[in-house]
Design an enzyme around this catalytic site. Structure first.
Site, PDB file in Angstrom:
ATOM      1  N   GLU A 178       0.859  -1.247   0.209  1.00 37.24           N
ATOM      2  CA  GLU A 178      -0.063   0.152  -0.097  1.00 37.24           C
ATOM      3  C   GLU A 178       0.917   1.277  -0.081  1.00 37.24           C
ATOM      4  O   GLU A 178       0.591   2.298  -0.573  1.00 37.24           O
ATOM      5  CB  GLU A 178      -1.086  -0.026   1.170  1.00 37.24           C
ATOM      6  CG  GLU A 178      -2.529   0.454   1.016  1.00 37.24           C
ATOM      7  CD  GLU A 178      -3.303   0.146   1.968  1.00 37.24           C
ATOM      8  OE1 GLU A 178      -3.866  -0.938   1.965  1.00 37.24           O
ATOM      9  OE2 GLU A 178      -3.380   1.063   2.985  1.00 37.24           O
ATOM     10  N   HIS A 190       7.000 -27.150   0.563  1.00 37.82           N
ATOM     11  CA  HIS A 190       6.353 -28.296  -0.080  1.00 37.82           C
ATOM     12  C   HIS A 190       5.045 -27.699  -0.843  1.00 37.82           C
ATOM     13  O   HIS A 190       4.371 -28.542  -1.318  1.00 37.82           O
ATOM     14  CB  HIS A 190       5.553 -29.116   1.072  1.00 37.82           C
ATOM     15  CG  HIS A 190       6.766 -29.603   1.967  1.00 37.82           C
ATOM     16  ND1 HIS A 190       7.229 -30.934   1.702  1.00 37.82           N
ATOM     17  CD2 HIS A 190       7.660 -28.943   2.848  1.00 37.82           C
ATOM     18  CE1 HIS A 190       8.338 -31.249   2.645  1.00 37.82           C
ATOM     19  NE2 HIS A 190       8.343 -29.943   3.301  1.00 37.82           N
ATOM     20  N   LYS A 219     -12.948   1.343  -2.424  1.00 34.47           N
ATOM     21  CA  LYS A 219     -14.147   1.894  -1.374  1.00 34.47           C
ATOM     22  C   LYS A 219     -15.363   2.807  -2.293  1.00 34.47           C
ATOM     23  O   LYS A 219     -16.287   2.491  -1.942  1.00 34.47           O
ATOM     24  CB  LYS A 219     -13.576   2.863  -0.187  1.00 34.47           C
ATOM     25  CG  LYS A 219     -12.795   1.983   0.894  1.00 34.47           C
ATOM     26  CD  LYS A 219     -12.165   2.947   1.797  1.00 34.47           C
ATOM     27  CE  LYS A 219     -11.380   2.249   3.002  1.00 34.47           C
ATOM     28  NZ  LYS A 219     -10.685   3.194   4.022  1.00 34.47           N
TER      29      LYS A 219
END
Ligand code: PA5
Length: 424
Positions: free
Chosen positions: A279, A300, A414
């Site tokens: 950010e 793995h 937003k």
């Protein structure tokens, strides 16, 4: 007294090269401007001084943490992004302290499954709520708070608001107004501190104090790095060296950084760092894509890609000089697994050797990077790490010419969601 500061080792990079020296020099200048308040976003650099500035409020925070622990078994922390990741990172890494409450997390997604499970888990338990939002108007925590408020009202009647602490902007926002109106206890997020840089403010410290974690030590570790950063020359400052190394590698095409963690208790620390870096740096077409690998679990799964995939990755290992001495591996086991040679040794030692072996393999496979080694996993050293990573990320963003402290992309999302909701 041993040197407890995190130290940085460069691997696959020449610290004496002219290229590296020039970037260190530039980072040193950027650090001076950051400390002087002359960089873009200077109005949001209050986090730099948080360790010293939190000192006088630590008694109040610790006292409130004790009150929460005395009155409840669980503290529900309601927040998203920078308003919960730091506290959760420290809680998962350090574990709940003696006499501390269990922390539960709400408002960090819109999952109905998680919301329902949380409410079910609270049935029959005494709990308090810490709503954390700097703006006081973010949708996810606001919706979670509605659901929790309804539950708390049914459970505790009109006195439910006595079980709420609001952590928000000192002067504005819907949460501040509501808390003022209802006489609800509040903690201030300094107006000069943005979400992802707020772990050392009441955003992180109050939940951690309630969980019985030594917040004084956490702040003191960060203060140790703060003082070092203020006095150290660029080439001796771990945050500057780390930031410079990241940028040199990026310039060589390593635009993805993998932070490799020694164990899953640090996975949330990885998420905190991912948000901090992503950010702060990802703007104007620039920035290093932050990603996390947890040892040895991910060897793995995605380890293959690091070793053998596209050469676009730089890797930062996080290690501790002292890892837990327990458990010790039994000298013999039920199966002939060929592992008697580590019988009687601490599992932490095997972890350390696994990290070193992995690092050797990755470096030999042309994945350059750095290792950041802290003394041990305790509140003091975690406080140091929070500060080192914050400073390094801020410097990297400034090096890229972007403001580390805004988030126009988040605001855009937003707005997009709000538009959808308005069409209901
Ligand atoms: O770092 C940031 O600024 C964001 O991640 C915010 O912390 C997040 O969007 C939550 O915002 P608020 O604390 O205003 O609810």
């Amino acid at each position: 007294m041993p040197n407890l500061s995190p130290h940085i080792q460069l691997e696959g990079l020449n610290a004496d090269s002219r290229e590296f020296g020039l970037i260190i020099e530039m980072m040193g200048r950027l650090k001076a401007c950051l400390l002087d308040g002359t960089t873009p976003g200077a109005e949001f650099t209050g986090w730099l001084r948080l360790p010293a500035e939190m000192e006088p409020t630590l008694d109040r925070i610790a006292g409130m943490g004790r009150r929460i622990a005395a009155e409840s078994a669980t503290l529900v922390v309601v927040g998203i992004g920078g308003s919960y990741l730091g506290a959760r990172a420290a809680y998962e890494a350090l574990g709940r302290g003696l006499d501390g409450v269990e922390l539960q997390w709400a408002g960090w997604s819109l999952s109905p499954v998680m919301a329902r499970r949380l409410v079910e888990a609270l049935d029959g338990r005494d709990y308090m709520i810490n709503v954390i939002s700097k703006s006081g108007g973010t949708m996810e925590p606001a919706l979670a708070f509605r659901i929790l408020a309804q539950h708390a009202q049914t459970r505790y009647g009109d006195a439910w608001t006595e079980r709420v602490v609001v952590t928000t902007d000192p002067a504005q926002g819907a949460l501040r107004l509501w808390a003022q109106d209802r006489g609800v206890e509040t903690m201030d997020i300094p107006s000069t501190v943005g979400g992802r840089f707020s772990v050392l403010s009441p955003v992180g410290l109050l939940p951690l104090a309630a969980a019985g974690i030594d917040v004084r030590a956490l702040v003191s570790g960060a203060g140790d790095v703060q003082r070092g950063a203020e006095s150290a020359s660029a080439e001796d400052d771990p945050a500057v060296i780390y930031a410079a190394a990241r940028c040199v590698m990026e310039q060589r095409g390593r635009c993805v950084e993998v932070l490799t963690l020694p164990g899953p208790e640090l996975s949330l620390f990885g998420e905190w760092w991912r948000q901090l870096a992503g950010e702060s740096e990802g703007k104007n077409g620039a920035g290093i894509w932050p990603s996390v690998l947890t040892l040895t679990t991910d060897l793995h799964s995605i380890g293959q890609y690091l070793q053998d995939g596209r050469r676009m990755i730089q890797e930062t290992f996080l290690a501790f000089e002292e890892y837990d001495a327990e458990p010790v591996i039994p000298r013999s086991g039920p199966v002939a697994d060929g592992l008697d040679l580590v019988g009687g040794r601490a599992l932490g030692l095997v972890n350390r050797l696994a990290l070193e072996g992995t690092r050797d393999a990755h470096r030999a496979g042309d994945v350059p990077g750095t290792s950041i080694t802290a003394h041990r996993l305790d509140p003091f050293c975690l406080g140091q790490l929070f500060y080192v990573f914050e400073l390094a990320v801020a410097l990297t963003a400034l090096f890229h010419g972007v403001n580390p402290f805004d988030q126009p992309g988040v605001e855009a999302y937003k707005k997009g969601v709000r538009a959808k909701l308005n069409s209901l």
